[in-house]
Design an enzyme around this catalytic site. Structure first.
Site, PDB file in Angstrom:
ATOM      1  N   ALA A   7       0.810  -1.225   0.000  1.00  0.00           N
ATOM      2  CA  ALA A   7       0.000   0.000   0.000  1.00  0.00           C
ATOM      3  C   ALA A   7       0.842   1.274   0.000  1.00  0.00           C
ATOM      4  O   ALA A   7       0.333   2.352  -0.274  1.00  0.00           O
ATOM      5  CB  ALA A   7      -0.939   0.007   1.205  1.00  0.00           C
TER       6      ALA A   7
ATOM      7  N   ARG B 224      10.543   7.289  -2.798  1.00  0.00           N
ATOM      8  CA  ARG B 224      11.928   7.317  -3.275  1.00  0.00           C
ATOM      9  C   ARG B 224      12.095   6.815  -4.710  1.00  0.00           C
ATOM     10  O   ARG B 224      13.144   6.988  -5.318  1.00  0.00           O
ATOM     11  CB  ARG B 224      12.822   6.522  -2.311  1.00  0.00           C
ATOM     12  CG  ARG B 224      13.138   7.289  -1.040  1.00  0.00           C
ATOM     13  CD  ARG B 224      13.742   6.427   0.035  1.00  0.00           C
ATOM     14  NE  ARG B 224      12.742   5.558   0.649  1.00  0.00           N
ATOM     15  CZ  ARG B 224      13.024   4.633   1.564  1.00  0.00           C
ATOM     16  NH1 ARG B 224      14.264   4.435   1.941  1.00  0.00           N
ATOM     17  NH2 ARG B 224      12.054   3.882   2.075  1.00  0.00           N
TER      18      ARG B 224
ATOM     19  N   ASN C 212      13.738 -18.250 -53.965  1.00  0.00           N
ATOM     20  CA  ASN C 212      14.791 -17.275 -53.708  1.00  0.00           C
ATOM     21  C   ASN C 212      14.282 -15.887 -54.062  1.00  0.00           C
ATOM     22  O   ASN C 212      13.817 -15.659 -55.182  1.00  0.00           O
ATOM     23  CB  ASN C 212      16.040 -17.601 -54.542  1.00  0.00           C
ATOM     24  CG  ASN C 212      17.235 -16.794 -54.060  1.00  0.00           C
ATOM     25  OD1 ASN C 212      17.950 -17.211 -53.159  1.00  0.00           O
ATOM     26  ND2 ASN C 212      17.442 -15.631 -54.651  1.00  0.00           N
TER      27      ASN C 212
HETATM   28  C1  UD1 Z   1      10.044  -2.171   7.081  1.00  0.00           C
HETATM   29  C2  UD1 Z   1      10.168  -2.687   8.506  1.00  0.00           C
HETATM   30  C3  UD1 Z   1      11.639  -2.821   8.861  1.00  0.00           C
HETATM   31  C4  UD1 Z   1      12.351  -3.715   7.882  1.00  0.00           C
HETATM   32  C5  UD1 Z   1      12.107  -3.243   6.442  1.00  0.00           C
HETATM   33  C6  UD1 Z   1      12.608  -4.275   5.473  1.00  0.00           C
HETATM   34  C7  UD1 Z   1       8.263  -1.915   9.859  1.00  0.00           C
HETATM   35  C8  UD1 Z   1       7.792  -0.876  10.805  1.00  0.00           C
HETATM   36  N1  UD1 Z   1       9.517  -1.761   9.416  1.00  0.00           N
HETATM   37  O1  UD1 Z   1      10.622  -0.878   7.025  1.00  0.00           O
HETATM   38  O2  UD1 Z   1      11.749  -3.379  10.159  1.00  0.00           O
HETATM   39  O3  UD1 Z   1      13.724  -3.741   8.154  1.00  0.00           O
HETATM   40  O4  UD1 Z   1      10.700  -3.067   6.195  1.00  0.00           O
HETATM   41  O5  UD1 Z   1      12.531  -3.817   4.150  1.00  0.00           O
HETATM   42  O6  UD1 Z   1       7.538  -2.830   9.552  1.00  0.00           O
HETATM   43  N2  UD1 Z   1       3.232  -0.735   3.707  1.00  0.00           N
HETATM   44  C9  UD1 Z   1       1.850  -0.803   3.651  1.00  0.00           C
HETATM   45  N3  UD1 Z   1       1.122   0.032   4.431  1.00  0.00           N
HETATM   46  C10 UD1 Z   1       1.696   0.908   5.280  1.00  0.00           C
HETATM   47  C11 UD1 Z   1       3.101   0.968   5.341  1.00  0.00           C
HETATM   48  C12 UD1 Z   1       3.852   0.126   4.538  1.00  0.00           C
HETATM   49  O7  UD1 Z   1       1.299  -1.592   2.895  1.00  0.00           O
HETATM   50  O8  UD1 Z   1       0.947   1.622   5.966  1.00  0.00           O
HETATM   51  C13 UD1 Z   1       4.010  -1.643   2.848  1.00  0.00           C
HETATM   52  C14 UD1 Z   1       4.897  -0.902   1.875  1.00  0.00           C
HETATM   53  O9  UD1 Z   1       4.215  -0.692   0.640  1.00  0.00           O
HETATM   54  C15 UD1 Z   1       6.076  -1.863   1.712  1.00  0.00           C
HETATM   55  C16 UD1 Z   1       6.126  -2.602   3.052  1.00  0.00           C
HETATM   56  O10 UD1 Z   1       4.883  -2.396   3.659  1.00  0.00           O
HETATM   57  O11 UD1 Z   1       5.847  -2.808   0.676  1.00  0.00           O
HETATM   58  C17 UD1 Z   1       7.246  -2.063   3.937  1.00  0.00           C
HETATM   59  O12 UD1 Z   1       7.012  -0.678   4.152  1.00  0.00           O
HETATM   60  P1  UD1 Z   1       8.193   0.374   4.074  1.00  0.00           P
HETATM   61  O13 UD1 Z   1       7.642   1.718   4.299  1.00  0.00           O
HETATM   62  O14 UD1 Z   1       9.023   0.141   2.864  1.00  0.00           O
HETATM   63  O15 UD1 Z   1       8.973  -0.060   5.405  1.00  0.00           O
HETATM   64  P2  UD1 Z   1      10.481   0.107   5.730  1.00  0.00           P
HETATM   65  O16 UD1 Z   1      10.724   1.477   6.240  1.00  0.00           O
HETATM   66  O17 UD1 Z   1      11.297  -0.368   4.600  1.00  0.00           O
HETATM   67 CA    CA Z   2      10.955  -0.988   2.269  1.00  0.00          CA
END
Ligand code: UD1
Ligand code: CA
Length: 483
Positions: A15, A20, A383
């Site tokens: 979601a 980035r 050909n």
């Molecule tokens: C998250 C983890 C972190 C881990 C890292 C690995 C948490 C709080 N942190 O951090 O411990 O090391 O992934 O890559 O879980 N997403 C949703 N809904 C939301 C927020 C995020 O669906 O409300 C999804 C994002 O689209 C993504 C995934 O969850 O696919 C991870 O979210 P992201 O914001 O990338 O978390 P990180 O900061 O990378």
């Molecule tokens: Ca991530």
């Protein structure tokens, strides 16, 4: 009697906005490589677990993500997280889509980890057993940005702390949470209901569930996977790096099953490509979509094939082909362009600077040089002369040319479609063929040649050409006198 094991459920977190990526044109998880979106790669890794239900949490640009899901995984259940309040919040919503009485294992995976392997997931589920939670972790040389796995004095997992909430000591931990977990579904439900947003990002962290379980004395497992299987992709630099890792892995599989890859650094293959044994891929080859390479075929150098089939032992050199079917023992190139609808029989030869489109070419036929063959049916062992154009377009509609078997068409012909040349017919060089040529006939369609004697001597007197002509004519007449 023990209850039959409830089918495993999978929750994919997809979601997030993915700022980035800096992509106004496309949601983050629809970026991808090797012919699949990141989401597609994650779902491919999950599929061998044979989940009873796969829930995909969608939010940011969900219409596009849901439409894509319908294409690649119509059985997946999209769950909307309209506002992204964190990974814990996402899982809480996803659980509402699962049957609460099913008390099996829930596997959680992030949608932005396209290098995940089915093996790492199988290891995780196998290790999970009766634990409350099992984490997939990786040890990274640079763990910056990831949640750190904090262990207690006995080495058990105590909690996961996010980068932004970590102490200096915790930041030195190089074992990270990968956002991939197996959970006991009933315990996970209880735990996500209690998550707070009292942290640096004001979000419900899924990672906090681990600390809750540990504090309650529940068993927590951890399985380590190599960093290049768990890496998350947050920007396009990481996307390119992930693509290379994936490509290397895929080429190694092909090489181990009998394909020669001369230069893996410049050879790129999509996930859906199949390659038979003893095929050789030369440098600068890229194969896309549902391309299939037959046994012993040689592709490249500098060749791009998309959704194209190549038969056994065929040789395709410096060529671009799309949606084409190439028979066995065919030679193509260097420098040929096969556009959609090209079908080449066995033993065909297509030479240099030849473009084909919707062209059906019979076995053993040769089109060796500098030709455009559009909307054509050509028989066997014919050909086609150098520099031939199949004139298929009258400015309004496309028309077809049919040429029979064992025909010999002259160099520099135009076939003005619709037109037909029969079996065993010939055409003269330089002909513009506008009428059918019956079987066995010679079609000649060009003006007779007329030589205007002495024109250069009269009209270009004094030039080098005129002097050369005079010398040649004098020599000829001297020859005539002697003879
Ligand atoms: C998250 C983890 C972190 C881990 C890292 C690995 C948490 C709080 N942190 O951090 O411990 O090391 O992934 O890559 O879980 N997403 C949703 N809904 C939301 C927020 C995020 O669906 O409300 C999804 C994002 O689209 C993504 C995934 O969850 O696919 C991870 O979210 P992201 O914001 O990338 O978390 P990180 O900061 O990378
Ligand atoms: Ca991530």
């Amino acid at each position: 009697m023990p209850e039959p094991a409830a089918p495993l459920a999978v929750i994919v977190l997809a979601a997030g906005e993915g700022t980035r990526m800096r992509s106004p044109g496309r949601p983050k998880v629809l970026h991808g490589f090797a012919g699949r979106s990141m989401l597609g790669h994650v779902l491919a890794a999950v599929a061998p677990l044979r989940p009873g239900t796969t829930v995909v949490v969608v939010g940011h640009r969900r219409e596009e993500v849901v439409a894509h899901l319908q294409e690649i995984a119509p059985d997946a259940v999209p769950v909307v997280q309209a506002e992204q309040h964190g990974t814990g919040h996402a899982v809480r919503l996803a659980l509402e889509a699962l049957d609460p009485s099913a008390n099996g294992t829930v596997v959680v995976v992030p949608g932005d980890a396209p290098l995940l392997t089915d093996r790492a997931l199988a290891d995780l589920v196998a290790a999970h057993d009766d634990a409350a939670a099992t984490l997939l972790t990786s040890v990274l040389p640079d763990p910056t940005g990831y949640g750190r796995v904090v262990r207690d004095a006995d080495g058990g997992v105590a909690r996961v702390v996010e980068q932004k909430d970590a102490s200096d000591d915790e930041l030195r931990v190089d074992e990270v949470a990968t956002s991939v977990y197996a959970f006991d579904q009933a315990l996970l439900r209880e735990a996500v209901a209690k998550l707070s947003t009292d942290n640096a990002q004001g979000e419900e962290y899924l990672t906090d569930v681990i600390g809750m379980f540990a504090a309650a004395g529940r068993p927590i497992g951890a399985v380590q996977a190599p960093a290049d299987e768990t890496a998350g992709v947050n920007d396009r630099v990481q996307l390119a790096a992930a693509h290379r890792v994936y490509n290397t892995r895929l080429l190694e599989q092909h090489m181990r099953s009998g394909v020669t890859v001369v230069d893996p650094a410049t050879t790129w293959v999509d996930a859906g490509v199949s390659i038979e044994v003893d095929a050789v891929l030369h440098p600068g080859t890229d194969l896309h979509g549902a391309t299939r390479i037959g046994e012993g075929a040689e592709i490249g150098p500098q060749t791009s094939l998309t959704d194209t089939e190549v038969g056994a032992r065929s040789r395709v050199e410096r060529c671009v082909a799309k949606e084409s079917r190439i028979g066995a023992d065919v030679t193509i190139g260097p420098f040929a362009y096969l556009r959609p609808g090209t079908v080449l029989g066995d033993g065909v030869h297509i030479g240099t600077y030849v473009e084909l489109k919707k062209a059906d070419v019979g076995s053993g036929t040769k089109i060796p040089h500098l030709s455009y063959v559009g909307d054509a049916t050509i028989g066997e062992h014919t050909n086609i002369g150098a520099a031939t154009v199949f004139v298929n377009y009258d400015g309004v509609e496309k028309h077809r040319t049919t040429i029979g078997s064992h025909a010999r068409t002259g160099a520099d012909n135009m076939f003005v479609a619709p037109v037909e040349v029969g079996d065993g017919a010939y055409t003269a060089a330089g002909s513009v063929i506008t009428q059918d040529v019956p079987p066995g006939a010679m079609g000649v369609a060009r003006a007779h040649q007329r030589n205007v004697a002495g024109w250069v001597l009269r009209k270009r007197a004094g030039t080098a050409a005129a002097r050369a002509a005079e010398r040649a004519l004098q020599a000829l007449s001297a020859d005539g006198e002697e003879g």
